[in-house]
Scaffold this motif. Structure first.
Motif, mmCIF file in Angstrom:
data_model
loop_
_atom_site.group_PDB
_atom_site.id
_atom_site.type_symbol
_atom_site.label_atom_id
_atom_site.label_comp_id
_atom_site.label_asym_id
_atom_site.label_seq_id
_atom_site.Cartn_x
_atom_site.Cartn_y
_atom_site.Cartn_z
ATOM 1 N N GLN A 78 -0.967 12.853 3.813
ATOM 2 C CA GLN A 78 -0.906 13.682 5.027
ATOM 3 C C GLN A 78 -0.708 12.820 6.270
ATOM 4 O OE1 GLN A 78 -4.556 15.777 5.851
ATOM 5 N NE2 GLN A 78 -3.562 17.266 7.186
ATOM 6 N N ALA A 79 -1.417 11.709 6.344
ATOM 7 C CA ALA A 79 -1.324 10.838 7.507
ATOM 8 C C ALA A 79 0.045 10.176 7.629
ATOM 9 C CB ALA A 79 -2.419 9.769 7.449
ATOM 10 N N GLU A 80 0.676 9.895 6.501
ATOM 11 C CA GLU A 80 1.947 9.161 6.516
ATOM 12 C C GLU A 80 3.181 10.057 6.532
ATOM 13 O OE1 GLU A 80 2.511 5.994 6.868
ATOM 14 O OE2 GLU A 80 0.411 5.354 6.831
ATOM 15 N N MET A 81 3.040 11.334 6.226
ATOM 16 C CA MET A 81 4.203 12.204 6.092
ATOM 17 C C MET A 81 5.105 12.234 7.329
ATOM 18 S SD MET A 81 5.065 13.547 3.223
ATOM 19 C CE MET A 81 6.106 14.908 3.764
ATOM 20 N N PRO A 82 4.567 12.345 8.542
ATOM 21 C CA PRO A 82 5.481 12.368 9.700
ATOM 22 C C PRO A 82 6.375 11.131 9.772
ATOM 23 C CG PRO A 82 3.302 13.110 10.346
ATOM 24 C CD PRO A 82 3.174 12.580 8.955
ATOM 25 N N ARG A 83 5.804 9.950 9.481
ATOM 26 C CA ARG A 83 6.600 8.727 9.517
ATOM 27 C C ARG A 83 7.573 8.665 8.341
ATOM 28 N NH1 ARG A 83 1.715 7.095 11.743
ATOM 29 N NH2 ARG A 83 0.750 6.697 9.717
ATOM 30 N N LEU A 84 7.161 9.174 7.190
ATOM 31 C CA LEU A 84 8.057 9.203 6.041
ATOM 32 C C LEU A 84 9.280 10.069 6.313
ATOM 33 C CD1 LEU A 84 5.427 9.542 3.158
ATOM 34 C CD2 LEU A 84 6.997 7.623 3.476
ATOM 35 N N ILE A 85 9.045 11.224 6.874
ATOM 36 C CA ILE A 85 10.146 12.149 7.186
ATOM 37 C C ILE A 85 11.073 11.550 8.237
ATOM 38 C CG2 ILE A 85 10.690 14.387 8.232
ATOM 39 C CD1 ILE A 85 9.767 14.643 5.372
ATOM 40 N N ALA A 86 10.483 10.853 9.217
ATOM 41 C CA ALA A 86 11.275 10.261 10.299
ATOM 42 C C ALA A 86 11.919 8.938 9.900
ATOM 43 C CB ALA A 86 10.389 10.056 11.532
ATOM 44 N N GLY A 87 11.555 8.404 8.752
ATOM 45 C CA GLY A 87 12.083 7.104 8.336
ATOM 46 C C GLY A 87 11.531 5.958 9.142
ATOM 47 N N GLU A 88 10.272 6.082 9.570
ATOM 48 C CA GLU A 88 9.672 5.088 10.462
ATOM 49 C C GLU A 88 8.519 4.322 9.813
ATOM 50 O OE1 GLU A 88 8.520 7.436 13.788
ATOM 51 O OE2 GLU A 88 10.588 7.645 14.579
ATOM 52 N N THR A 89 8.415 4.365 8.491
ATOM 53 C CA THR A 89 7.323 3.662 7.833
ATOM 54 C C THR A 89 7.607 2.166 7.737
ATOM 55 O OG1 THR A 89 8.323 4.065 5.675
ATOM 56 C CG2 THR A 89 6.669 5.638 6.414
ATOM 57 N N THR A 90 6.535 1.409 7.630
ATOM 58 C CA THR A 90 6.647 -0.012 7.303
ATOM 59 C C THR A 90 5.977 -0.212 5.946
ATOM 60 O OG1 THR A 90 4.593 -0.488 8.490
ATOM 61 C CG2 THR A 90 6.657 -0.773 9.694
ATOM 62 N N ALA A 91 6.580 -1.026 5.107
ATOM 63 C CA ALA A 91 6.050 -1.236 3.762
ATOM 64 C C ALA A 91 5.942 -2.722 3.466
ATOM 65 C CB ALA A 91 6.940 -0.549 2.729
ATOM 66 N N VAL A 92 4.961 -3.058 2.658
ATOM 67 C CA VAL A 92 4.663 -4.458 2.329
ATOM 68 C C VAL A 92 4.893 -4.681 0.836
ATOM 69 C CG1 VAL A 92 2.880 -6.233 2.311
ATOM 70 C CG2 VAL A 92 2.937 -4.542 4.165
ATOM 71 N N PRO A 93 5.627 -5.734 0.466
ATOM 72 C CA PRO A 93 5.821 -6.025 -0.961
ATOM 73 C C PRO A 93 4.499 -6.346 -1.649
ATOM 74 C CG PRO A 93 7.400 -7.239 0.378
ATOM 75 C CD PRO A 93 6.396 -6.663 1.324
ATOM 76 N N GLN A 94 4.397 -6.010 -2.927
ATOM 77 C CA GLN A 94 3.221 -6.347 -3.717
ATOM 78 C C GLN A 94 3.268 -7.816 -4.136
ATOM 79 O OE1 GLN A 94 2.082 -3.647 -6.906
ATOM 80 N NE2 GLN A 94 3.390 -2.028 -6.040
ATOM 81 N N ASP A 95 2.089 -8.393 -4.271
ATOM 82 C CA ASP A 95 1.969 -9.754 -4.789
ATOM 83 C C ASP A 95 1.873 -9.665 -6.310
ATOM 84 O OD1 ASP A 95 1.376 -12.320 -5.519
ATOM 85 O OD2 ASP A 95 -0.386 -12.532 -4.222
ATOM 86 N N ASP A 96 2.953 -9.960 -6.988
ATOM 87 C CA ASP A 96 2.977 -9.848 -8.447
ATOM 88 C C ASP A 96 1.970 -10.770 -9.123
ATOM 89 O OD1 ASP A 96 4.930 -7.910 -8.311
ATOM 90 O OD2 ASP A 96 6.601 -9.305 -8.624
ATOM 91 N N ASN A 97 1.587 -11.831 -8.451
ATOM 92 C CA ASN A 97 0.614 -12.762 -9.036
ATOM 93 C C ASN A 97 -0.778 -12.133 -9.157
ATOM 94 O OD1 ASN A 97 2.461 -14.913 -9.292
ATOM 95 N ND2 ASN A 97 2.159 -15.491 -7.151
ATOM 96 N N GLN A 98 -1.019 -11.077 -8.380
ATOM 97 C CA GLN A 98 -2.312 -10.392 -8.404
ATOM 98 C C GLN A 98 -2.279 -9.129 -9.262
ATOM 99 O OE1 GLN A 98 -5.027 -11.744 -6.882
ATOM 100 N NE2 GLN A 98 -3.667 -13.455 -6.373
ATOM 101 N N ALA A 99 -1.159 -8.877 -9.908
ATOM 102 C CA ALA A 99 -0.979 -7.612 -10.622
ATOM 103 C C ALA A 99 -1.749 -7.580 -11.940
ATOM 104 C CB ALA A 99 0.506 -7.371 -10.889
ATOM 105 N N SER A 100 -2.198 -6.386 -12.284
ATOM 106 C CA SER A 100 -2.754 -6.137 -13.613
ATOM 107 C C SER A 100 -2.243 -4.781 -14.088
ATOM 108 C CB SER A 100 -4.289 -6.153 -13.590
ATOM 109 O OG SER A 100 -4.788 -5.130 -12.739
ATOM 110 N N TYR A 101 -2.311 -4.550 -15.401
ATOM 111 C CA TYR A 101 -1.699 -3.366 -15.992
ATOM 112 C C TYR A 101 -2.757 -2.488 -16.650
ATOM 113 C CZ TYR A 101 1.288 -0.463 -18.952
ATOM 114 O OH TYR A 101 1.898 0.598 -19.567
ATOM 115 N N ALA A 102 -2.777 -1.213 -16.301
ATOM 116 C CA ALA A 102 -3.718 -0.242 -16.875
ATOM 117 C C ALA A 102 -2.978 0.612 -17.890
ATOM 118 C CB ALA A 102 -4.323 0.620 -15.767
#
Length: 314
Positions: free
Chosen positions: A172-196
């Motif tokens: 809900q908090a991010e939807m206005p920015r998602l619709i407007a194309g104004e979000t900022t995103a950060v890549p994941q650190d694959d070295n910290q990844a685990s699999y469930a």
């Protein structure tokens, strides 16, 4: 796109906020119960309640399914526990991309069972990550995250409810920015990844040589879905609840040499339930299900007298 109850709060929120949902995609209906009644997914039921068109492809990768989605001309695709991998043709379809409400703090616990695995592994904190979807499994860039504590009394059921609400609020908090194309995103650190990975029958088996705390986490991580099980007289004996080892004061046991007997040995049965020796400490079972019976309080089962102190559960 979603399937279980986890996704329903996000769908309800999008409707309440007035977003134009062109369609809902969910898994096909499945037979449930002893009578194998064909039952819609929780998301389908919610979509029909809202009067939304529903599409239930067996395989989203099929060209016919992709063409059907393209007819809706989506600007944004939101997924939450959908249960199928989105092919590149679908990922590239909406102009604002595809985002996923994932039930863990990525990059930890990528995959299909992040909530259950977090509890089984004894995590004290989990959360929800809103992320852009990529071709890898939960590898996309992260938009935002929120932490949610796991208490000692939480089960997968209670955490599903908590995280589904947290995910709805995050979306809900991010939807206005998602619709407007104004979000900022950060890549994941694959070295910290685990699999469930998804749970299997092996994950439900109780290994009494493990510690009481590990077994307590295993049991509550499988509730309310499959439950854990042990074997008694060559029959499956399910365990649906146990007492928190940290809050139990061990009573005098009916079996001498407590701590020296074989793990899995039933030490006593009384109004507190069934005490079983583990590899480190003891565990009080409080809700059980003998083969062919309904779930019952362990104290009620104990009064039946069929399970005796000294019996070894395998």
């Amino acid at each position: 796109m979603g399937t279980p109850e986890f996704a329903v709060p996000s769908l309800d929120m999008l409707m309440a906020e007035g977003y134009h949902i062109v369609g809902v995609v969910t898994q096909p209906d499945k037979p449930q119960g002893r009578k194998k009644v064909l039952t819609p997914t929780p998301v389908k039921a919610a979509a029909e309640r809202h009067g939304l068109p529903v599409f239930q492809p067996v395989k989203l990768r099929d060209p016919e399914a992709v063409a059907r989605l393209a007819e809706w001309k989506p600007d944004l695709i939101v997924t939450a526990a959908f249960g199928q991998i989105l092919p590149k043709a679908v990922l590239d379809m909406p102009i604002r991309g595809c985002v996923n409400v994932h039930g863990s703090l990525l990059p930890k616990y990528r995959g299909g069972a992040p909530i259950q695995r977090s509890i089984i592994n004894g995590e004290a904190v989990t959360g929800v990550t809103l992320m852009y979807m990529a071709e890898g499994l939960d590898t996309g860039d992260m938009i935002s995250r929120v932490e949610v504590p796991i208490t000692d009394e939480d089960t997968s059921g209670t955490m599903f409810a908590k995280l589904s609400e947290a995910g709805s609020k995050l979306l809900q908090a991010e939807m206005p920015r998602l619709i407007a194309g104004e979000t900022t995103a950060v890549p994941q650190d694959d070295n910290q990844a685990s699999y469930a990975r998804n749970l299997t029958r092996e994950d439900e088996k109780i290994d009494w040589s493990r510690t009481s705390r590990e077994l307590y986490n295993q049991i509550r991580g499988l509730v309310p879905f499959s439950g854990a099980f042990t074997m008694w007289e060559d029959q499956v004996f399910k365990v649906w609840a146990a007492a928190n080892p940290a809050q139990v004061q061990t009573e005098a046991s009916a079996v001498p040499g407590i701590g020296q007997v074989e793990p899995g040995t039933v030490l006593q049965l009384n109004k507190s339930g069934i005490e079983v020796q583990t590899g480190n400490g003891t565990l009080w079972l409080t809700e059980v299900q003998p083969a062919g019976k309904k779930v019952m309080q362990a104290a009620d089962f104990a009064r039946g007298g069929t399970l005796k102190p000294g019996t070894v559960l395998r």
